[in-house]
Enzyme design. Structure first.
Site, PDB file in Angstrom:
ATOM      1  N   CYS A   2       0.876  -1.168   0.000  1.00 20.56           N
ATOM      2  CA  CYS A   2       0.000   0.000   0.000  1.00 20.56           C
ATOM      3  C   CYS A   2       0.910   1.214   0.000  1.00 20.56           C
ATOM      4  O   CYS A   2       1.570   1.510   0.991  1.00 20.56           O
ATOM      5  CB  CYS A   2      -0.910   0.008   1.229  1.00 20.56           C
ATOM      6  N   GLU A 111      -3.665   1.297  -6.035  1.00 22.99           N
ATOM      7  CA  GLU A 111      -2.747   0.215  -6.393  1.00 22.99           C
ATOM      8  C   GLU A 111      -2.514   0.258  -7.896  1.00 22.99           C
ATOM      9  O   GLU A 111      -3.344   0.783  -8.650  1.00 22.99           O
ATOM     10  CB  GLU A 111      -3.310  -1.140  -5.947  1.00 22.99           C
TER      11      GLU A 111
END
Length: 257
Positions: A2, A111
């Protein structure tokens, strides 16, 4: 992995969702990047028996954990994530996992899916809207001059089935019913909360293809989350693990740190 996330909810919504004592009002943040301050929730001092007051408080923490034992933080990689499967065995994260577990309120995260030489960004947000809470770790680092800085990292786990076509990792998402257990570092050891560090249930997040404007952390407006109309359909076959985009360098512009 992340490497970017967002917190767009109002401070009143964060207080209600996280069960906080209070929190200073803050503006929406659409592109939170490493080395920037992030909001972390920790357990507060226990209240008197029978009290209805919340027992959690929020604090600002530099995103990028610095272990207490570090002599020269600049020689370390930027530790924005910690693998939940191995955190208990790693000296960098072991003590924090035992004594300083936190929650990080978020409205979603970003992402990148690797397709050939291209990296296609996606905004992953709760399908039903609202907030989620990532599992976090915190360390307070004291430099040789005696000044202290609170630092933190996000715990990650294997991606759920619907996120795996984009990336093989995702943040650990703590459900509200598990908040108290996760934050209880007085009584509960890592093995007692190991069940929390699992992939989120499939369908929790919606994947929205977005433009590469999110790649620049100077772009901080809501337009970075706009869906691109000509995005190819998301493949469902498993993808090879992708290298995450390089974390932005701290250029000193964030005066808090």
């Amino acid at each position: 992995m992340c490497g970017r996330f967002t917190l767009m909810a109002s401070w009143e919504e964060v207080v209600a969702y996280m069960g906080l004592l209070e929190v200073e009002p803050f503006p929406p943040r659409y592109n939170i990047a490493p080395t920037q301050p992030i909001l972390m929730v920790i357990a507060a001092e226990p209240r008197q028996p029978g009290s209805n007051l919340p027992d959690r408080r929020a604090m600002l923490v530099r995103w990028g954990l610095i272990p207490r034992w570090a002599k020269n933080p600049k020689s370390l990689p930027l530790l924005i994530n910690a693998r939940s499967e191995s955190a208990e065995e790693r000296g960098t994260f072991k003590v924090a996992l035992r004594h300083r577990r936190t929650l990080i309120p978020a409205s979603g995260f970003y992402e990148w899916k690797t397709v050939g030489k291209e990296k296609r960004p996606f905004f992953l947000k709760p399908r039903d809207g609202g907030l989620v809470a990532f599992a976090g770790l915190m360390e307070t680092y004291a430099d040789p001059n005696g000044s202290e800085i609170d630092t933190g990292a996000i715990l990650t786990t294997a991606a759920s089935a619907d996120i795996a076509p984009i990336h093989d990792r995702m943040p650990v998402v703590v459900r509200p019913e598990d908040f108290a257990r996760w934050l209880d570092c007085r009584r509960l050891e890592p093995r007692d909360v190991a069940d929390i560090m699992r992939p989120a249930e499939p369908g929790l997040f919606e994947a929205i293809p977005i433009s590469d404007r999110v790649n620049k952390f100077a772009n901080v407006g809501p337009e970075i989350q706009e869906r691109i109309a000509d995005a190819p359909p998301l493949a469902v076959e498993p993808q090879k693990p992708a290298k995450p985009p390089a974390a932005p360098k701290d250029d000193g512009q964030f005066s808090l740190f």
